[in-house]
Motif scaffolding. Sequence first.
Motif, PDB file in Angstrom:
ATOM      1  N   LEU A  20      89.484  21.608  19.690  1.00 36.16           N
ATOM      2  CA  LEU A  20      90.462  20.577  20.052  1.00 36.16           C
ATOM      3  C   LEU A  20      89.798  19.445  20.815  1.00 36.16           C
ATOM      4  CD1 LEU A  20      93.279  19.373  20.473  1.00 36.16           C
ATOM      5  CD2 LEU A  20      93.569  20.947  22.405  1.00 36.16           C
ATOM      6  N   PHE A  21      88.940  19.786  21.762  1.00 36.10           N
ATOM      7  CA  PHE A  21      88.243  18.742  22.517  1.00 36.10           C
ATOM      8  C   PHE A  21      87.373  17.893  21.597  1.00 36.10           C
ATOM      9  CE2 PHE A  21      88.218  21.553  26.606  1.00 36.10           C
ATOM     10  CZ  PHE A  21      89.593  21.402  26.704  1.00 36.10           C
ATOM     11  N   GLU A  22      86.730  18.516  20.612  1.00 36.14           N
ATOM     12  CA  GLU A  22      85.931  17.758  19.644  1.00 36.14           C
ATOM     13  C   GLU A  22      86.826  16.835  18.813  1.00 36.14           C
ATOM     14  OE1 GLU A  22      84.072  20.892  17.505  1.00 36.14           O
ATOM     15  OE2 GLU A  22      82.558  21.295  19.049  1.00 36.14           O
ATOM     16  N   ALA A  23      88.015  17.319  18.488  1.00 35.07           N
ATOM     17  CA  ALA A  23      88.966  16.476  17.750  1.00 35.07           C
ATOM     18  C   ALA A  23      89.399  15.284  18.594  1.00 35.07           C
ATOM     19  CB  ALA A  23      90.174  17.304  17.338  1.00 35.07           C
ATOM     20  N   LEU A  24      89.649  15.512  19.882  1.00 36.45           N
ATOM     21  CA  LEU A  24      90.021  14.407  20.769  1.00 36.45           C
ATOM     22  C   LEU A  24      88.905  13.372  20.840  1.00 36.45           C
ATOM     23  CD1 LEU A  24      91.706  16.317  23.762  1.00 36.45           C
ATOM     24  CD2 LEU A  24      92.832  15.088  21.894  1.00 36.45           C
ATOM     25  N   ALA A  25      87.653  13.855  20.920  1.00 36.62           N
ATOM     26  CA  ALA A  25      86.525  12.923  20.983  1.00 36.62           C
ATOM     27  C   ALA A  25      86.444  12.090  19.703  1.00 36.62           C
ATOM     28  CB  ALA A  25      85.229  13.707  21.196  1.00 36.62           C
ATOM     29  N   ARG A  26      86.690  12.709  18.559  1.00 37.96           N
ATOM     30  CA  ARG A  26      86.639  11.992  17.290  1.00 37.96           C
ATOM     31  C   ARG A  26      87.757  10.943  17.208  1.00 37.96           C
ATOM     32  NH1 ARG A  26      87.294  15.522  11.943  1.00 37.96           N
ATOM     33  NH2 ARG A  26      85.617  16.611  13.032  1.00 37.96           N
ATOM     34  N   LEU A  27      88.967  11.339  17.624  1.00 37.71           N
ATOM     35  CA  LEU A  27      90.089  10.414  17.544  1.00 37.71           C
ATOM     36  C   LEU A  27      89.938   9.261  18.530  1.00 37.71           C
ATOM     37  CD1 LEU A  27      93.003  12.993  17.150  1.00 37.71           C
ATOM     38  CD2 LEU A  27      92.035  11.504  15.388  1.00 37.71           C
ATOM     39  N   ARG A  28      89.326   9.514  19.664  1.00 34.30           N
ATOM     40  CA  ARG A  28      89.090   8.402  20.587  1.00 34.30           C
ATOM     41  C   ARG A  28      88.009   7.476  20.038  1.00 34.30           C
ATOM     42  NH1 ARG A  28      86.903   9.234  26.560  1.00 34.30           N
ATOM     43  NH2 ARG A  28      85.075   9.670  25.319  1.00 34.30           N
ATOM     44  N   HIS A  29      86.977   8.052  19.432  1.00 38.65           N
ATOM     45  CA  HIS A  29      85.935   7.220  18.838  1.00 38.65           C
ATOM     46  C   HIS A  29      86.499   6.328  17.744  1.00 38.65           C
ATOM     47  CE1 HIS A  29      82.664   6.414  15.905  1.00 38.65           C
ATOM     48  NE2 HIS A  29      81.916   6.244  17.006  1.00 38.65           N
ATOM     49  N   ASP A  30      87.504   6.846  17.017  1.00 39.06           N
ATOM     50  CA  ASP A  30      88.123   6.067  15.946  1.00 39.06           C
ATOM     51  C   ASP A  30      89.162   5.081  16.463  1.00 39.06           C
ATOM     52  OD1 ASP A  30      86.581   7.512  14.184  1.00 39.06           O
ATOM     53  OD2 ASP A  30      88.176   8.908  13.619  1.00 39.06           O
ATOM     54  N   GLY A  31      89.385   5.064  17.764  1.00 40.16           N
ATOM     55  CA  GLY A  31      90.330   4.126  18.356  1.00 40.16           C
ATOM     56  C   GLY A  31      91.784   4.564  18.277  1.00 40.16           C
ATOM     57  N   VAL A  32      92.036   5.811  17.871  1.00 40.67           N
ATOM     58  CA  VAL A  32      93.418   6.298  17.744  1.00 40.67           C
ATOM     59  C   VAL A  32      93.977   6.708  19.095  1.00 40.67           C
ATOM     60  CG1 VAL A  32      94.901   8.027  16.660  1.00 40.67           C
ATOM     61  CG2 VAL A  32      92.971   7.053  15.382  1.00 40.67           C
ATOM     62  N   LEU A  33      93.173   7.398  19.884  1.00 36.94           N
ATOM     63  CA  LEU A  33      93.609   7.865  21.195  1.00 36.94           C
ATOM     64  C   LEU A  33      92.786   7.217  22.285  1.00 36.94           C
ATOM     65  CD1 LEU A  33      94.028  11.744  20.699  1.00 36.94           C
ATOM     66  CD2 LEU A  33      95.770   9.973  20.503  1.00 36.94           C
ATOM     67  N   HIS A  34      93.438   6.954  23.409  1.00 33.94           N
ATOM     68  CA  HIS A  34      92.748   6.524  24.623  1.00 33.94           C
ATOM     69  C   HIS A  34      93.619   6.917  25.808  1.00 33.94           C
ATOM     70  CE1 HIS A  34      95.569   3.159  24.410  1.00 33.94           C
ATOM     71  NE2 HIS A  34      95.111   2.912  23.187  1.00 33.94           N
ATOM     72  N   ALA A  35      93.079   6.777  27.003  1.00 30.99           N
ATOM     73  CA  ALA A  35      93.777   7.256  28.196  1.00 30.99           C
ATOM     74  C   ALA A  35      95.089   6.535  28.435  1.00 30.99           C
ATOM     75  CB  ALA A  35      92.863   7.124  29.418  1.00 30.99           C
ATOM     76  N   ARG A  36      95.295   5.381  27.810  1.00 35.94           N
ATOM     77  CA  ARG A  36      96.537   4.633  28.036  1.00 35.94           C
ATOM     78  C   ARG A  36      97.686   5.126  27.168  1.00 35.94           C
ATOM     79  NH1 ARG A  36      92.596   1.062  27.414  1.00 35.94           N
ATOM     80  NH2 ARG A  36      93.366   0.408  25.352  1.00 35.94           N
ATOM     81  N   ASN A  37      97.360   5.848  26.068  1.00 39.10           N
ATOM     82  CA  ASN A  37      98.451   6.283  25.186  1.00 39.10           C
ATOM     83  C   ASN A  37      98.541   7.803  25.013  1.00 39.10           C
ATOM     84  OD1 ASN A  37      96.371   6.979  23.448  1.00 39.10           O
ATOM     85  ND2 ASN A  37      96.983   5.584  21.800  1.00 39.10           N
ATOM     86  N   PHE A  38      97.626   8.551  25.661  1.00 40.05           N
ATOM     87  CA  PHE A  38      97.642  10.003  25.485  1.00 40.05           C
ATOM     88  C   PHE A  38      97.028  10.691  26.692  1.00 40.05           C
ATOM     89  CE2 PHE A  38      95.554  13.962  24.256  1.00 40.05           C
ATOM     90  CZ  PHE A  38      96.576  14.649  23.620  1.00 40.05           C
ATOM     91  N   GLN A  39      97.649  11.805  27.092  1.00 41.69           N
ATOM     92  CA  GLN A  39      97.096  12.626  28.172  1.00 41.69           C
ATOM     93  C   GLN A  39      97.447  14.092  27.904  1.00 41.69           C
ATOM     94  OE1 GLN A  39      94.659  13.086  31.365  1.00 41.69           O
ATOM     95  NE2 GLN A  39      95.261  11.110  30.515  1.00 41.69           N
ATOM     96  N   LEU A  40      96.426  14.940  27.919  1.00 47.40           N
ATOM     97  CA  LEU A  40      96.612  16.382  27.791  1.00 47.40           C
ATOM     98  C   LEU A  40      96.452  17.010  29.167  1.00 47.40           C
ATOM     99  CD1 LEU A  40      96.819  19.106  26.324  1.00 47.40           C
ATOM    100  CD2 LEU A  40      94.374  18.928  25.782  1.00 47.40           C
ATOM    101  N   VAL A  41      97.469  17.730  29.616  1.00 47.53           N
ATOM    102  CA  VAL A  41      97.445  18.424  30.906  1.00 47.53           C
ATOM    103  C   VAL A  41      97.273  19.915  30.643  1.00 47.53           C
ATOM    104  CG1 VAL A  41      98.779  19.050  32.956  1.00 47.53           C
ATOM    105  CG2 VAL A  41      98.839  16.706  32.085  1.00 47.53           C
ATOM    106  N   LEU A  42      96.246  20.505  31.225  1.00 44.95           N
ATOM    107  CA  LEU A  42      96.013  21.944  31.146  1.00 44.95           C
ATOM    108  C   LEU A  42      96.351  22.530  32.506  1.00 44.95           C
ATOM    109  CD1 LEU A  42      92.615  21.943  29.210  1.00 44.95           C
ATOM    110  CD2 LEU A  42      94.941  21.956  28.280  1.00 44.95           C
ATOM    111  N   ARG A  43      97.455  23.225  32.593  1.00 40.50           N
ATOM    112  CA  ARG A  43      97.985  23.719  33.855  1.00 40.50           C
ATOM    113  C   ARG A  43      97.650  25.205  34.055  1.00 40.50           C
ATOM    114  NH1 ARG A  43      99.846  21.691  38.484  1.00 40.50           N
ATOM    115  NH2 ARG A  43     100.995  20.113  37.295  1.00 40.50           N
ATOM    116  N   ALA A  44      97.014  25.520  35.197  1.00 42.23           N
ATOM    117  CA  ALA A  44      96.756  26.911  35.604  1.00 42.23           C
ATOM    118  C   ALA A  44      95.975  27.670  34.535  1.00 42.23           C
ATOM    119  CB  ALA A  44      98.064  27.620  35.934  1.00 42.23           C
ATOM    120  N   THR A  45      94.818  27.132  34.145  1.00 38.95           N
ATOM    121  CA  THR A  45      94.048  27.726  33.056  1.00 38.95           C
ATOM    122  C   THR A  45      93.355  29.022  33.450  1.00 38.95           C
ATOM    123  OG1 THR A  45      91.939  26.644  33.554  1.00 38.95           O
ATOM    124  CG2 THR A  45      93.559  25.383  32.265  1.00 38.95           C
TER     125      THR A  45
END
Length: 433
Positions: free
Chosen positions: A262-287
């Motif tokens: 999943l983290f690799e997918a996020l990196a790919r989508l950010r590189h492609d300009g689809v995701l960035h910190a202004r339009n997406f945030q993943l919160v991992l609570r109590a891992t």
Amino acid sequence: MVATTPSAARPNAARPKRVLMVAYHFPPLAGGSGILRTLGFARHLPDCGWQPLVLSPSPVAYAQKGMSQLAQIREHATVRRTLALDAARHLSIAGRYPRCLALPDRWSSWWLSAVPAGLRMIREYRPDAIWSTYPIATAHLIALTLQKLSGLPWVADQRDPMLDDSDPLAPYPPEPRLHRMHAWIEQRIAARSAAIVCTTPGAIDAHRRRLAQVTRERFHLIENGYDEDGYPDSPARTGHRSHFLLLHSGVIYPSERDPQPLFEALARLRHDGVLHARNFQLVLRATGHDAWLAGLLAKCGVQDLVSLEPFQPHGAALQEMLAADGLLLLQAANCNAQIPAKLYEYLRCRRPILALTDLAGDSAAKLRHCGIDTIGQLASSGDCARALLRFLELARQGRAPLASPTAIALQSRQARSNALADVLDQVSHRRTA
């Protein structure tokens, strides 16, 4: 196999029957879904004609304690607590302790105090059955001993399998001595219990393959669930957010829920300009594994898209789920016979769910049965990216599938308690017939 029944409570009997419940997972232990299963049964069984008598460890056994759930049990159950020492915390010197003190688990010392206390409870309250719950196997050893000494019918709540030999190169548990101990306990359960309860169809199938001597009618399916009391009548939702908030609430195990694809997918989508910190945030609570996850995030370079947040009380966790734009479920293929307990709370929240799991597993089957198809393969970063993009599009358009109210009602703790009461009725009736 016992199917869950509708959530309406059964009528009370004139004199409630009593069940002695042996459970490590019980308040004031904080964290983990196992507490909610036992607590839910203790709260709702009285409505089904069964009075709980709970035998659990003293609070010293728990590394993490919380008082928020104690008030829920005082009027529902009789509770006795006995001394249990954690070998890793109480019996170690310089962090080391004899391995024999941690077989079948680190709380094996609980057996010494719990068996005499359990016998006293049996003499005092004259219960009609004994129930014990895994994954702390010492609870089963206590119940096994009490069953031998009392002759009472015993219901073994296995939840998930104690053993997994499907991959000879990676058996579970991996340590040979512990594996042999678990195998011995499983055989004692097969020989002495009146019923074996599992939480998923895959777990029942795994037990049947190993325990061919156990008849089919002794296996019962009672899934995990949610407790309606934990949800506010009108949950507060946050105001407009500029970014999409996707939440994973609970433990992320390094093998069973490895999020690196999943983290690799996020990196790919950010590189492609689809995701960035202004339009997406993943919160991992109590891992439970923040340091390991922080290393993966740094490796993939997505620290700005993902935040690691600390444990919080269960009520606050539910509020956070209700306020999220989407809820994330992770489950690897090596857990195809398991369903994370949080899935049922996710369903009750009626928020869009993205499940990254194996399509052949019980988690995916459960979601599809509830009408949810926003599912991707956790093992593939490419499929994680595909599933995430589709999920975000549907959720932002308000078209993400949600479970129906009828399907959700069938997942309640009250419905699960009805099912357990049916099992207890069966085993106690066979004893007195």
